[in-house]
Design a protein around this motif. Structure first.
Motif, PDB file in Angstrom:
ATOM      1  N   HIS A  97       0.396  -6.776   8.290  1.00  0.00           N
ATOM      2  CA  HIS A  97      -0.559  -6.901   9.325  1.00  0.00           C
ATOM      3  C   HIS A  97      -0.255  -6.905  10.910  1.00  0.00           C
ATOM      4  O   HIS A  97      -0.919  -6.741  11.755  1.00  0.00           O
ATOM      5  CB  HIS A  97      -1.363  -8.202   9.032  1.00  0.00           C
ATOM      6  CG  HIS A  97      -2.006  -8.225   7.677  1.00  0.00           C
ATOM      7  ND1 HIS A  97      -2.942  -7.513   7.261  1.00  0.00           N
ATOM      8  CD2 HIS A  97      -1.691  -9.243   6.596  1.00  0.00           C
ATOM      9  CE1 HIS A  97      -3.181  -7.976   5.939  1.00  0.00           C
ATOM     10  NE2 HIS A  97      -2.558  -8.921   5.487  1.00  0.00           N
ATOM     11  N   MET A 114      -6.991  -6.812   6.022  1.00  0.00           N
ATOM     12  CA  MET A 114      -6.534  -6.386   4.607  1.00  0.00           C
ATOM     13  C   MET A 114      -6.847  -5.266   4.478  1.00  0.00           C
ATOM     14  O   MET A 114      -6.133  -4.107   3.796  1.00  0.00           O
ATOM     15  CB  MET A 114      -7.338  -7.316   3.525  1.00  0.00           C
ATOM     16  CG  MET A 114      -6.664  -8.834   3.528  1.00  0.00           C
ATOM     17  SD  MET A 114      -4.840  -8.466   2.590  1.00  0.00           S
ATOM     18  CE  MET A 114      -5.460  -7.893   1.136  1.00  0.00           C
ATOM     19  N   GLY A 161       4.027 -10.257   3.197  1.00  0.00           N
ATOM     20  CA  GLY A 161       3.045 -10.845   2.844  1.00  0.00           C
ATOM     21  C   GLY A 161       3.277 -12.553   2.648  1.00  0.00           C
ATOM     22  O   GLY A 161       4.171 -12.908   2.540  1.00  0.00           O
ATOM     23  N   THR A 166      -2.612 -10.568   0.137  1.00  0.00           N
ATOM     24  CA  THR A 166      -1.717  -9.786   0.649  1.00  0.00           C
ATOM     25  C   THR A 166      -0.485  -9.494  -0.378  1.00  0.00           C
ATOM     26  O   THR A 166      -0.067  -8.517  -0.532  1.00  0.00           O
ATOM     27  CB  THR A 166      -1.163 -10.332   2.173  1.00  0.00           C
ATOM     28  OG1 THR A 166      -2.333 -10.397   2.932  1.00  0.00           O
ATOM     29  CG2 THR A 166      -0.202  -9.281   2.580  1.00  0.00           C
TER      30      THR A 166
END
Length: 264
Positions: A97, A114, A161, A166
């Motif tokens: 991300h 996400m 993650g 995630t």
């Protein structure tokens, strides 16, 4: 479980002109992996990884991780494919991300991180595999896009993650996961359980999978080599395949950790 591979992080708080010396030290010491970060607003990960691979002959170089909001999926795939073709078998790229505040700072924060990570990971993995991709997602739109130079053997594509959603996505879509928060064996075990849920849901629970765990190590600690060996063994025992040690501080020098790994 087999013993994990070990490595070190060249943190981006170090100026890029120091990377070559760190690479040569890791190569000479027989360290297996050197990992880079793409934190805002330090070094670019692709250029740094290519340089590190060019300065070494054996060392595996990982990116943990490339923030997907900063790049179009096709461009990321092009860059990853280029590095993978030039240095086959030694490149370990990771996606994530990114830090949401940084992404907002550059005008790239997604309304649904996400969804963005899912769409980017899916598209990039397919492009690296030589597929022609057409997709009309919320964030990724590609019309019959294919790489002219896909790598003959795509590099393992990892996902970084923290939260369970995630982590499950990493298990579902990626070839490995990068963990950087909870460094206790129980915490790693719990995080990898979330990853396993994603792998099972996707019907890929039995395939090869990498679990890279970052661990902070104090370079001034007494008997540093023994401490690092114990940490690697503990985390390998709960499923880590790579244990990567990172120095603390605002201007960290990885060489003491490299030397400690050489002695362990």
């Amino acid at each position: 479980m087999s013993s994990p591979t070990t490595g070190v992080v060249f943190r981006p708080q170090c100026p890029p002109e120091q990377l070559r010396d760190a690479v040569r030290a890791a190569e000479d010491a027989g360290v297996a992996e050197l990992w880079l970060w793409e934190d805002c607003f330090f070094e670019g990960s692709m250029s740094a990884a290519a340089a590190a691979l060019a300065w070494s002959d054996r060392l595996a170089v990982g990116i943990g991780l490339v923030p997907v909001p900063l790049r179009n999926a096709a461009l990321t795939a092009m860059e990853l494919a280029t590095v993978a073709r030039m240095f086959p078998g030694r490149f370990l790229p990771g996606l994530g991300h990114g830090v949401l505040d940084w992404m907002a700072q550059v005008g790239a924060r997604a309304a649904s991180p996400m969804t963005l990570l899912r769409e980017q990971t899916t598209a990039i993995r397919a492009l690296l595999g030589g597929e022609t991709v057409t997709t009309s997602g919320k964030h990724v739109q590609l019309d019959a896009v294919a790489l002219d130079w896909p790598p003959p053997q795509p590099p393992p594509l990892l996902v970084g993650g923290r939260g369970p959603k995630t982590l499950r996505l990493a298990g579902e879509l990626a070839d490995g996961v990068i963990l950087d928060v909870d460094q206790t064996p129980e915490g790693v075990r719990r995080q990898l359980a979330s990853v396993q849920q994603g792998r099972e849901a996707a019907g890929r629970a039995d395939g090869p999978f990498r679990a890279v765990v970052y661990v902070e190590a104090d370079p001034t600690a007494t008997d540093l080599s023994a401490q690092m060996a114990r940490r690697a063994a503990e985390l390998g025992g709960v499923g880590a395949t790579s244990v990567v040690f990172q120095p603390p501080g605002v201007a960290p020098d990885p060489r003491p950790l490299i030397e400690a790994l050489m002695r362990s």
